[in-house]
Motif scaffolding. Structure first.
Motif, short mmCIF file in Angstrom:
data_model
loop_
_atom_site.label_atom_id
_atom_site.label_comp_id
_atom_site.label_asym_id
_atom_site.label_seq_id
_atom_site.Cartn_x
_atom_site.Cartn_y
_atom_site.Cartn_z
N ALA A 11 50.71 15.50 74.83
CA ALA A 11 50.95 16.95 74.78
C ALA A 11 50.35 17.63 76.01
N LEU A 12 49.14 17.22 76.40
CA LEU A 12 48.51 17.84 77.56
C LEU A 12 49.26 17.50 78.85
N LEU A 13 49.79 16.28 78.91
CA LEU A 13 50.60 15.92 80.08
C LEU A 13 51.85 16.79 80.15
N LEU A 14 52.53 16.95 79.02
CA LEU A 14 53.71 17.82 78.98
C LEU A 14 53.36 19.26 79.33
N LEU A 15 52.22 19.74 78.86
CA LEU A 15 51.79 21.11 79.14
C LEU A 15 51.53 21.30 80.64
N LEU A 16 50.84 20.34 81.24
CA LEU A 16 50.56 20.41 82.67
C LEU A 16 51.85 20.38 83.49
N LEU A 17 52.74 19.46 83.15
CA LEU A 17 54.01 19.37 83.88
C LEU A 17 54.84 20.64 83.70
N MET A 18 54.81 21.17 82.50
CA MET A 18 55.54 22.41 82.22
C MET A 18 55.03 23.53 83.14
N GLU A 19 53.72 23.64 83.24
CA GLU A 19 53.13 24.67 84.10
C GLU A 19 53.46 24.39 85.58
N ASN B 84 55.99 22.86 86.73
CA ASN B 84 57.42 23.07 86.96
C ASN B 84 57.80 24.55 87.01
N GLY B 85 56.84 25.43 86.73
CA GLY B 85 57.09 26.86 86.89
C GLY B 85 57.32 27.65 85.62
N ALA B 86 56.96 27.08 84.47
CA ALA B 86 57.11 27.84 83.22
C ALA B 86 56.23 29.08 83.25
N GLU B 87 56.65 30.08 82.53
CA GLU B 87 55.87 31.33 82.44
C GLU B 87 54.51 31.05 81.81
N THR B 88 53.51 31.79 82.24
CA THR B 88 52.14 31.60 81.74
C THR B 88 52.07 31.80 80.23
N TRP B 89 52.79 32.78 79.72
CA TRP B 89 52.75 33.03 78.27
C TRP B 89 53.30 31.83 77.50
N MET B 90 54.27 31.13 78.08
CA MET B 90 54.84 29.96 77.42
C MET B 90 53.80 28.83 77.34
N VAL B 91 53.04 28.68 78.40
CA VAL B 91 51.99 27.66 78.43
C VAL B 91 50.96 27.98 77.35
N HIS B 92 50.60 29.24 77.24
CA HIS B 92 49.64 29.65 76.21
C HIS B 92 50.18 29.41 74.80
N VAL B 93 51.42 29.77 74.57
CA VAL B 93 52.01 29.58 73.24
C VAL B 93 51.98 28.10 72.86
N CYS B 94 52.42 27.25 73.77
CA CYS B 94 52.45 25.80 73.47
C CYS B 94 51.04 25.23 73.32
N GLY B 95 50.12 25.66 74.17
CA GLY B 95 48.74 25.18 74.09
C GLY B 95 48.06 25.62 72.80
N LEU B 96 48.26 26.88 72.43
CA LEU B 96 47.68 27.39 71.19
C LEU B 96 48.26 26.70 69.97
N LEU B 97 49.57 26.47 69.98
CA LEU B 97 50.22 25.76 68.88
C LEU B 97 49.65 24.35 68.73
N PRO C 227 62.83 20.59 88.26
CA PRO C 227 63.56 20.77 89.53
C PRO C 227 64.64 19.69 89.66
N TRP C 228 65.77 19.92 88.99
CA TRP C 228 66.83 18.93 88.91
C TRP C 228 67.36 18.53 90.28
N GLU C 229 67.34 19.46 91.24
CA GLU C 229 67.83 19.12 92.58
C GLU C 229 66.97 18.04 93.23
N LEU C 230 65.68 17.99 92.87
CA LEU C 230 64.81 16.93 93.40
C LEU C 230 64.97 15.64 92.60
N VAL C 231 65.22 15.77 91.32
CA VAL C 231 65.38 14.59 90.47
C VAL C 231 66.57 13.75 90.93
N PHE C 232 67.66 14.42 91.27
CA PHE C 232 68.87 13.71 91.66
C PHE C 232 69.08 13.62 93.17
#
Length: 131
Positions: free
Chosen positions: A57-65, A67-80, A123-128
């Motif tokens: 979960a922490l790895l996903l949270l770090l990658l999410m952040e 990758n540019g997710a909004e700060t509030w989204m990181v907080h929601v997922c972390g708090l959950l 960043p799908w353009e980098l993935v492919f």
């Protein structure tokens, strides 16, 4: 980075759960396994369940952040995630199935949200890219 806060909280939970296991091992004089003591068995599983969910979960949270997710989204997922692990622990320790179920639901919800956010912000353009 916001995810560092939840990494610290997750680590503190793991330390607390680990200390609980060690304390009960000393109390019951059990080196391996649970010695047939249900309280020790519960402490071992509370710690084990946290070890199974918190790192990914922490790895996903770090990658999410990252990758540019909004700060509030990181907080929601972390708090959950943290709330879910606390509720699960409380329910397991006190044999309250509804608390355990709610804790697992919160944990799974955080994981699913983080997976979806990572897919969205990846960043799908980098993935492919062939570069």
């Amino acid at each position: 980075m916001v995810s560092a806060l939840y990494a610290v909280l997750g680590a503190l939970l793991l330390i607390k759960f680990s200390f609980d296991v060690v304390r009960m091992r000393l109390q019951y004089r059990v080196s391996y396994g649970d010695g047939g003591f249900s309280e020790l068995q519960s402490a071992i599983r509370i710690h084990g369940n946290a070890v199974e969910y918190i790192p990914i979960a922490l790895l996903l949270l770090l990658l999410m952040e990252m990758n540019g997710a909004e700060t509030w989204m990181v907080h929601v997922c972390g708090l959950l995630l943290i709330a879910g692990r606390l509720m699960h622990s409380y329910g397991f320790h006190h044999r309250l199935v509804s608390w355990r179920r709610s804790g697992m639901s919160a944990t799974w919800a955080s994981l699913i949200l983080m997976v979806l956010a990572n897919l969205w912000y990846m960043p799908w353009e980098l993935v492919f890219s062939l570069h």
